[in-house]
Design a protein around this motif. Structure first.
Motif, mmCIF file in Angstrom:
data_model
loop_
_atom_site.group_PDB
_atom_site.id
_atom_site.type_symbol
_atom_site.label_atom_id
_atom_site.label_comp_id
_atom_site.label_asym_id
_atom_site.label_seq_id
_atom_site.Cartn_x
_atom_site.Cartn_y
_atom_site.Cartn_z
ATOM 1 N N ASN A 227 0.815 -1.211 0.000
ATOM 2 C CA ASN A 227 0.000 0.000 0.000
ATOM 3 C C ASN A 227 0.848 1.261 0.000
ATOM 4 O O ASN A 227 0.476 2.256 -0.612
ATOM 5 N N ALA A 228 1.978 1.223 0.673
ATOM 6 C CA ALA A 228 2.816 2.411 0.777
ATOM 7 C C ALA A 228 3.316 2.885 -0.582
ATOM 8 O O ALA A 228 3.439 4.084 -0.817
ATOM 9 N N GLY B 104 1.682 6.927 -7.392
ATOM 10 C CA GLY B 104 0.622 7.176 -8.348
ATOM 11 C C GLY B 104 0.208 5.990 -9.189
ATOM 12 O O GLY B 104 -0.721 6.089 -9.981
ATOM 13 N N LEU B 105 0.885 4.865 -9.051
ATOM 14 C CA LEU B 105 0.487 3.668 -9.791
ATOM 15 C C LEU B 105 -0.654 2.978 -9.049
ATOM 16 O O LEU B 105 -0.639 2.891 -7.817
ATOM 17 N N GLN B 106 -1.634 2.507 -9.795
ATOM 18 C CA GLN B 106 -2.799 1.853 -9.208
ATOM 19 C C GLN B 106 -2.423 0.478 -8.657
ATOM 20 O O GLN B 106 -1.832 -0.332 -9.363
ATOM 21 N N LEU B 107 -2.777 0.222 -7.427
ATOM 22 C CA LEU B 107 -2.386 -1.025 -6.763
ATOM 23 C C LEU B 107 -2.964 -2.265 -7.427
ATOM 24 O O LEU B 107 -2.345 -3.319 -7.413
ATOM 25 N N TYR B 108 -4.146 -2.164 -8.017
ATOM 26 C CA TYR B 108 -4.754 -3.341 -8.634
ATOM 27 C C TYR B 108 -4.029 -3.754 -9.916
ATOM 28 O O TYR B 108 -4.317 -4.804 -10.469
ATOM 29 N N ASN B 109 -3.105 -2.931 -10.410
ATOM 30 C CA ASN B 109 -2.332 -3.264 -11.605
ATOM 31 C C ASN B 109 -0.978 -3.884 -11.289
ATOM 32 O O ASN B 109 -0.151 -4.040 -12.187
ATOM 33 N N PHE B 110 -0.729 -4.221 -10.029
ATOM 34 C CA PHE B 110 0.533 -4.846 -9.662
ATOM 35 C C PHE B 110 0.413 -6.355 -9.797
ATOM 36 O O PHE B 110 -0.577 -6.960 -9.375
ATOM 37 N N GLY B 111 1.438 -6.953 -10.385
ATOM 38 C CA GLY B 111 1.534 -8.407 -10.455
ATOM 39 C C GLY B 111 2.319 -8.917 -9.256
ATOM 40 O O GLY B 111 2.348 -8.274 -8.199
ATOM 41 N N LEU C 292 7.102 -12.114 -16.755
ATOM 42 C CA LEU C 292 5.704 -12.541 -16.780
ATOM 43 C C LEU C 292 4.772 -11.380 -16.450
ATOM 44 O O LEU C 292 3.745 -11.183 -17.110
ATOM 45 N N ASN C 293 5.129 -10.596 -15.444
ATOM 46 C CA ASN C 293 4.333 -9.410 -15.111
ATOM 47 C C ASN C 293 4.257 -8.460 -16.302
ATOM 48 O O ASN C 293 3.189 -7.937 -16.632
ATOM 49 N N ARG C 294 5.390 -8.229 -16.956
ATOM 50 C CA ARG C 294 5.415 -7.305 -18.109
ATOM 51 C C ARG C 294 4.577 -7.863 -19.253
ATOM 52 O O ARG C 294 3.866 -7.116 -19.918
ATOM 53 N N GLN C 295 4.665 -9.162 -19.466
ATOM 54 C CA GLN C 295 3.870 -9.803 -20.523
ATOM 55 C C GLN C 295 2.374 -9.600 -20.263
ATOM 56 O O GLN C 295 1.595 -9.418 -21.189
ATOM 57 N N ARG C 296 1.993 -9.617 -19.011
ATOM 58 C CA ARG C 296 0.594 -9.442 -18.622
ATOM 59 C C ARG C 296 0.195 -7.970 -18.487
ATOM 60 O O ARG C 296 -0.946 -7.661 -18.161
ATOM 61 N N GLY C 297 1.170 -7.057 -18.673
ATOM 62 C CA GLY C 297 0.887 -5.629 -18.557
ATOM 63 C C GLY C 297 0.828 -5.141 -17.126
ATOM 64 O O GLY C 297 0.336 -4.040 -16.859
ATOM 65 N N MET C 298 1.347 -5.937 -16.180
ATOM 66 C CA MET C 298 1.275 -5.604 -14.757
ATOM 67 C C MET C 298 2.552 -4.911 -14.282
ATOM 68 O O MET C 298 3.636 -5.127 -14.820
ATOM 69 N N HIS C 299 2.405 -4.087 -13.242
ATOM 70 C CA HIS C 299 3.555 -3.455 -12.601
ATOM 71 C C HIS C 299 4.251 -4.484 -11.709
ATOM 72 O O HIS C 299 3.608 -5.387 -11.173
ATOM 73 N N THR C 300 5.573 -4.320 -11.527
ATOM 74 C CA THR C 300 6.326 -5.209 -10.638
ATOM 75 C C THR C 300 6.965 -4.402 -9.523
ATOM 76 O O THR C 300 7.771 -3.500 -9.788
ATOM 77 N N LEU C 301 6.618 -4.724 -8.290
ATOM 78 C CA LEU C 301 7.291 -4.140 -7.133
ATOM 79 C C LEU C 301 8.497 -5.005 -6.830
ATOM 80 O O LEU C 301 8.369 -6.218 -6.613
ATOM 81 N N CYS C 302 9.676 -4.381 -6.845
ATOM 82 C CA CYS C 302 10.926 -5.079 -6.542
ATOM 83 C C CYS C 302 11.395 -4.653 -5.154
ATOM 84 O O CYS C 302 11.738 -3.480 -4.942
ATOM 85 N N LEU C 303 11.383 -5.580 -4.224
ATOM 86 C CA LEU C 303 11.897 -5.320 -2.883
ATOM 87 C C LEU C 303 13.397 -5.554 -2.922
ATOM 88 O O LEU C 303 13.855 -6.594 -3.408
ATOM 89 N N GLY D 42 11.930 4.666 -8.714
ATOM 90 C CA GLY D 42 12.744 4.408 -7.526
ATOM 91 C C GLY D 42 12.089 5.068 -6.329
ATOM 92 O O GLY D 42 11.641 6.216 -6.413
ATOM 93 N N LEU D 43 11.999 4.322 -5.230
ATOM 94 C CA LEU D 43 11.405 4.859 -4.005
ATOM 95 C C LEU D 43 12.392 4.669 -2.862
ATOM 96 O O LEU D 43 12.975 3.588 -2.720
ATOM 97 N N ALA D 44 12.538 5.695 -2.060
ATOM 98 C CA ALA D 44 13.417 5.610 -0.893
ATOM 99 C C ALA D 44 12.699 6.194 0.320
ATOM 100 O O ALA D 44 12.049 7.239 0.222
ATOM 101 N N ARG D 45 12.802 5.490 1.413
ATOM 102 C CA ARG D 45 12.273 5.941 2.706
ATOM 103 C C ARG D 45 10.786 6.303 2.641
ATOM 104 O O ARG D 45 10.358 7.320 3.195
ATOM 105 N N VAL D 46 9.998 5.483 1.974
ATOM 106 C CA VAL D 46 8.563 5.753 1.805
ATOM 107 C C VAL D 46 7.895 5.923 3.170
ATOM 108 O O VAL D 46 8.091 5.126 4.079
ATOM 109 N N GLY D 47 7.131 6.982 3.293
ATOM 110 C CA GLY D 47 6.416 7.273 4.536
ATOM 111 C C GLY D 47 7.176 8.176 5.493
ATOM 112 O O GLY D 47 6.599 8.667 6.461
ATOM 113 N N TRP D 48 8.447 8.405 5.229
ATOM 114 C CA TRP D 48 9.249 9.291 6.069
ATOM 115 C C TRP D 48 9.133 10.722 5.549
ATOM 116 O O TRP D 48 8.763 10.956 4.404
#
Length: 158
Positions: free
Chosen positions: A2-3, A8-15, A38-49, A108-114
């Motif tokens: 959720n963070a 601005g990317l819609q959460l329901y579009n994440f693979g 696979l996510n890209r093939q499906r048109g989904m966003h990928t969150l990389c931890l 790129g995201l850094a220190r989200v929520g801070w």
């Protein structure tokens, strides 16, 4: 999950979410690439931890039972982007097509929520050279985007 909606990317579009590990000279796994593709093939966003190394011991200290730990290390967006580009080069050298390239836009995201959070929208190549500051970092590889998502991402353009 959720963070990262703050970009601005819609959460329901994440693979599927992937974890990108820190490489060493001897160990450079690429298993997460398949989920990204696979996510890209499906048109989904990928969150990389991105990997964190805390309370790591050397093999010698482990074997001797010494509770001596290495300094904490945190993977940066620039390191993850560089690794992803290396994987792409390796795949292309084998004659495969790659799911992304150096021009693929990433977030790129850094220190989200801070108070000092940082969000940058840049090409994979640009991200490999951007300093995002202190940890913790995450990287998003967008899939198909809605015009409103693009408008929001453009506000974070490098």
């Amino acid at each position: 999950m959720n963070a990262v909606g703050c970009c601005g990317l819609q959460l329901y579009n994440f693979g599927e979410t992937v974890s990108i590990v820190m490489w060493t000279d001897e160990w450079q796994p690429e298993s997460y690439y398949d989920k990204i593709a696979l996510n890209r093939q499906r048109g989904m966003h990928t969150l990389c931890l991105l990997d964190i190394k805390t309370k790591e011991q050397t093999i010698e200290n482990m074997m001797r039972g010494r509770k001596i730990f290495e300094p904490a290390r945190y993977q940066k967006c620039s390191e993850a982007a560089s690794q992803l580009l290396t994987i792409c080069e390796r795949r292309k050298a084998k004659g495969e097509t790659c799911a992304y390239d150096e021009n693929t836009m990433v977030v790129g995201l850094a220190r989200v929520g801070w108070d000092n959070q940082k969000i940058v929208y840049a090409s994979m190549k640009e991200m490999s050279e951007i300093e995002m500051g202190e940890p913790l970092h995450s990287l998003i590889i967008p899939g198909e985007t809605h015009p409103l998502e693009v408008d929001m991402l453009e506000t974070f353009r490098a």
